[in-house]
Write a protein that holds these residues in place. Structure first.
Motif, PDB file in Angstrom:
ATOM      1  N   SER A 139       0.847  -1.199   0.000  1.00  0.00           N
ATOM      2  CA  SER A 139       0.000   0.000   0.000  1.00  0.00           C
ATOM      3  C   SER A 139       0.877   1.242   0.000  1.00  0.00           C
ATOM      4  O   SER A 139       1.643   1.451   0.935  1.00  0.00           O
ATOM      5  N   TYR A 140       0.742   2.042  -1.042  1.00  0.00           N
ATOM      6  CA  TYR A 140       1.436   3.327  -1.082  1.00  0.00           C
ATOM      7  C   TYR A 140       0.417   4.453  -0.977  1.00  0.00           C
ATOM      8  O   TYR A 140      -0.609   4.436  -1.649  1.00  0.00           O
ATOM      9  N   THR A 141       0.718   5.448  -0.133  1.00  0.00           N
ATOM     10  CA  THR A 141      -0.181   6.571   0.071  1.00  0.00           C
ATOM     11  C   THR A 141      -0.478   7.280  -1.247  1.00  0.00           C
ATOM     12  O   THR A 141      -1.600   7.721  -1.494  1.00  0.00           O
ATOM     13  N   TYR A 142       0.528   7.372  -2.112  1.00  0.00           N
ATOM     14  CA  TYR A 142       0.346   8.032  -3.405  1.00  0.00           C
ATOM     15  C   TYR A 142      -0.791   7.379  -4.198  1.00  0.00           C
ATOM     16  O   TYR A 142      -1.671   8.071  -4.727  1.00  0.00           O
ATOM     17  N   ASP A 143      -0.786   6.042  -4.272  1.00  0.00           N
ATOM     18  CA  ASP A 143      -1.824   5.324  -5.024  1.00  0.00           C
ATOM     19  C   ASP A 143      -3.203   5.556  -4.412  1.00  0.00           C
ATOM     20  O   ASP A 143      -4.198   5.751  -5.114  1.00  0.00           O
ATOM     21  N   THR A 144      -3.259   5.527  -3.085  1.00  0.00           N
ATOM     22  CA  THR A 144      -4.533   5.745  -2.381  1.00  0.00           C
ATOM     23  C   THR A 144      -5.066   7.145  -2.663  1.00  0.00           C
ATOM     24  O   THR A 144      -6.256   7.326  -2.955  1.00  0.00           O
ATOM     25  N   LEU A 145      -4.177   8.158  -2.609  1.00  0.00           N
ATOM     26  CA  LEU A 145      -4.618   9.534  -2.858  1.00  0.00           C
ATOM     27  C   LEU A 145      -5.074   9.732  -4.298  1.00  0.00           C
ATOM     28  O   LEU A 145      -6.023  10.482  -4.547  1.00  0.00           O
ATOM     29  N   CYS A 146      -4.425   9.064  -5.248  1.00  0.00           N
ATOM     30  CA  CYS A 146      -4.870   9.151  -6.649  1.00  0.00           C
ATOM     31  C   CYS A 146      -6.317   8.667  -6.768  1.00  0.00           C
ATOM     32  O   CYS A 146      -7.145   9.288  -7.444  1.00  0.00           O
ATOM     33  N   GLU A 147      -6.626   7.558  -6.087  1.00  0.00           N
ATOM     34  CA  GLU A 147      -8.002   7.029  -6.109  1.00  0.00           C
ATOM     35  C   GLU A 147      -8.970   7.986  -5.423  1.00  0.00           C
ATOM     36  O   GLU A 147     -10.074   8.243  -5.912  1.00  0.00           O
ATOM     37  N   LEU A 148      -8.552   8.524  -4.273  1.00  0.00           N
ATOM     38  CA  LEU A 148      -9.419   9.432  -3.520  1.00  0.00           C
ATOM     39  C   LEU A 148      -9.666  10.729  -4.282  1.00  0.00           C
ATOM     40  O   LEU A 148     -10.759  11.291  -4.224  1.00  0.00           O
ATOM     41  N   LYS A 149      -8.653  11.198  -5.016  1.00  0.00           N
ATOM     42  CA  LYS A 149      -8.798  12.417  -5.811  1.00  0.00           C
ATOM     43  C   LYS A 149      -9.870  12.241  -6.896  1.00  0.00           C
ATOM     44  O   LYS A 149     -10.578  13.185  -7.242  1.00  0.00           O
ATOM     45  N   GLU A 150      -9.963  11.035  -7.429  1.00  0.00           N
ATOM     46  CA  GLU A 150     -11.011  10.753  -8.426  1.00  0.00           C
ATOM     47  C   GLU A 150     -12.387  10.724  -7.763  1.00  0.00           C
ATOM     48  O   GLU A 150     -13.363  11.238  -8.296  1.00  0.00           O
TER      49      GLU A 150
ATOM     50  N   LEU B 119      -8.403  17.796   0.291  1.00  0.00           N
ATOM     51  CA  LEU B 119      -7.966  16.663   1.111  1.00  0.00           C
ATOM     52  C   LEU B 119      -6.855  17.093   2.068  1.00  0.00           C
ATOM     53  O   LEU B 119      -5.946  17.837   1.698  1.00  0.00           O
ATOM     54  N   TYR B 120      -6.942  16.585   3.295  1.00  0.00           N
ATOM     55  CA  TYR B 120      -5.947  16.859   4.338  1.00  0.00           C
ATOM     56  C   TYR B 120      -5.415  15.518   4.833  1.00  0.00           C
ATOM     57  O   TYR B 120      -6.182  14.705   5.352  1.00  0.00           O
ATOM     58  N   LEU B 121      -4.123  15.285   4.652  1.00  0.00           N
ATOM     59  CA  LEU B 121      -3.526  14.001   5.015  1.00  0.00           C
ATOM     60  C   LEU B 121      -2.921  14.081   6.415  1.00  0.00           C
ATOM     61  O   LEU B 121      -1.964  14.821   6.658  1.00  0.00           O
TER      62      LEU B 121
ATOM     63  N   ASN C 113       6.854   9.126  -4.193  1.00  0.00           N
ATOM     64  CA  ASN C 113       6.259  10.332  -4.791  1.00  0.00           C
ATOM     65  C   ASN C 113       5.815  11.396  -3.773  1.00  0.00           C
ATOM     66  O   ASN C 113       4.677  11.874  -3.809  1.00  0.00           O
ATOM     67  N   PRO C 114       6.713  11.813  -2.866  1.00  0.00           N
ATOM     68  CA  PRO C 114       6.292  12.761  -1.825  1.00  0.00           C
ATOM     69  C   PRO C 114       5.773  14.093  -2.373  1.00  0.00           C
ATOM     70  O   PRO C 114       4.786  14.631  -1.869  1.00  0.00           O
ATOM     71  N   GLU C 115       6.433  14.621  -3.421  1.00  0.00           N
ATOM     72  CA  GLU C 115       6.003  15.922  -3.950  1.00  0.00           C
ATOM     73  C   GLU C 115       4.600  15.840  -4.551  1.00  0.00           C
ATOM     74  O   GLU C 115       3.791  16.757  -4.401  1.00  0.00           O
ATOM     75  N   LYS C 116       4.318  14.730  -5.222  1.00  0.00           N
ATOM     76  CA  LYS C 116       2.985  14.558  -5.825  1.00  0.00           C
ATOM     77  C   LYS C 116       1.923  14.411  -4.737  1.00  0.00           C
ATOM     78  O   LYS C 116       0.810  14.920  -4.871  1.00  0.00           O
ATOM     79  N   ILE C 117       2.278  13.722  -3.651  1.00  0.00           N
ATOM     80  CA  ILE C 117       1.343  13.586  -2.513  1.00  0.00           C
ATOM     81  C   ILE C 117       1.030  14.981  -1.959  1.00  0.00           C
ATOM     82  O   ILE C 117      -0.124  15.333  -1.728  1.00  0.00           O
ATOM     83  N   ALA C 118       2.090  15.791  -1.756  1.00  0.00           N
ATOM     84  CA  ALA C 118       1.928  17.129  -1.189  1.00  0.00           C
ATOM     85  C   ALA C 118       1.104  18.040  -2.107  1.00  0.00           C
ATOM     86  O   ALA C 118       0.457  18.976  -1.635  1.00  0.00           O
ATOM     87  N   ASN C 119       1.106  17.751  -3.410  1.00  0.00           N
ATOM     88  CA  ASN C 119       0.287  18.526  -4.356  1.00  0.00           C
ATOM     89  C   ASN C 119      -1.186  18.134  -4.282  1.00  0.00           C
ATOM     90  O   ASN C 119      -2.065  18.933  -4.588  1.00  0.00           O
ATOM     91  N   MET C 120      -1.428  16.878  -3.887  1.00  0.00           N
ATOM     92  CA  MET C 120      -2.805  16.377  -3.859  1.00  0.00           C
ATOM     93  C   MET C 120      -3.515  16.647  -2.534  1.00  0.00           C
ATOM     94  O   MET C 120      -4.736  16.712  -2.484  1.00  0.00           O
ATOM     95  N   ALA C 121      -2.736  16.772  -1.455  1.00  0.00           N
ATOM     96  CA  ALA C 121      -3.339  16.932  -0.122  1.00  0.00           C
ATOM     97  C   ALA C 121      -2.459  17.816   0.753  1.00  0.00           C
ATOM     98  O   ALA C 121      -1.240  17.839   0.606  1.00  0.00           O
ATOM     99  N   THR C 122      -3.085  18.525   1.673  1.00  0.00           N
ATOM    100  CA  THR C 122      -2.349  19.298   2.678  1.00  0.00           C
ATOM    101  C   THR C 122      -1.913  18.342   3.774  1.00  0.00           C
ATOM    102  O   THR C 122      -2.746  17.638   4.355  1.00  0.00           O
ATOM    103  N   LEU C 123      -0.608  18.293   4.048  1.00  0.00           N
ATOM    104  CA  LEU C 123      -0.104  17.402   5.100  1.00  0.00           C
ATOM    105  C   LEU C 123      -0.341  18.025   6.472  1.00  0.00           C
ATOM    106  O   LEU C 123      -0.155  19.232   6.644  1.00  0.00           O
ATOM    107  N   CYS C 124      -0.740  17.200   7.436  1.00  0.00           N
ATOM    108  CA  CYS C 124      -1.015  17.669   8.799  1.00  0.00           C
ATOM    109  C   CYS C 124      -0.322  16.740   9.789  1.00  0.00           C
ATOM    110  O   CYS C 124      -0.445  15.522   9.690  1.00  0.00           O
ATOM    111  N   THR C 125       0.386  17.344  10.739  1.00  0.00           N
ATOM    112  CA  THR C 125       1.016  16.532  11.773  1.00  0.00           C
ATOM    113  C   THR C 125       0.983  17.276  13.109  1.00  0.00           C
ATOM    114  O   THR C 125       0.801  18.493  13.138  1.00  0.00           O
TER     115      THR C 125
END
Length: 197
Positions: A82-93, A100-102, A117-129
């Protein structure tokens, strides 16, 4: 809509996870949070995991009656790691018009550059920690500065509920009382199913 995405092993889910989600819901004015239990995380051996259905069921029990929370089995349906990038691509659809806030732990945030793909993840969702303490907070800010694609990341200083799933598993194995750290329904489920013993 503003949707929080909270991924993790949730092996088992504990009060810290639920409190963190409630804090983000309020602080970021999210409309809902989707919990996504991992199938097999790329950095963990599957031997540490109880079944996908057990982890899904425990999350369902822990969030029962909380209408802003839902649980997705999106990662269980995918083959392999499971890669977060793949999951976010599905969620974006699925949620093409939503923000989206990760949500992630501070340790995950500090190793984010090594993700797939960290940069692509950051483009798709706002990271929160959330930082665990002042020293942690400074580290997170510094890491954010070093990586320009994290410029929009949200770093909070919520009071962190100090327990980890690995510590809980050890406590269960040793027959210790975990009632302070997990919702009652989750504790009962673990006992009934004899998980982690």
């Amino acid at each position: 809509m503003k949707i929080g995405i909270f991924g993790g092993a949730f092996n088992p889910v504990h009060t810290g996870h639920i409190r963190l989600a409630q804090n983000y819901l309020k602080a970021l004015e999210l409309d809902r949070i989707i919990f996504i239990p991992t199938a097999v995380a790329p950095h963990k051996s599957s031997g540490e995991f109880v079944s996908a259905s057990d982890r899904f069921n425990m999350l369902s029990l822990a969030t029962r009656g909380m209408s802003e929370f839902e649980i997705s089995d999106i990662e269980f349906k995918r083959e392999g790691k499971s890669y977060t990038y793949d999951t976010l691509c599905e969620l974006k659809e699925l949620y093409s018009d939503d923000e989206l806030y990760l949500i992630m732990g501070s340790d995950q945030f500090l190793s984010f550059a090594s993700w797939y793909n960290p940069e692509k993840i950051a483009n798709m969702a706002t990271l929160c920690t959330a930082s665990r303490n002042d020293e942690d907070y400074e580290k997170l800010l510094e890491y954010k500065k070093q990586n320009s694609y994290l410029k929009d990341a949200v770093i909070t200083d919520f009071a962190v509920f100090e327990i980890s799933s690995s510590k809980l598993r050890a406590m269960i194995k040793n027959g210790e009382d975990i009632s302070k750290f997990v919702p009652k329904a989750v504790e009962e489920y673990i006992k009934e199913r004899e998980l982690y013993v």
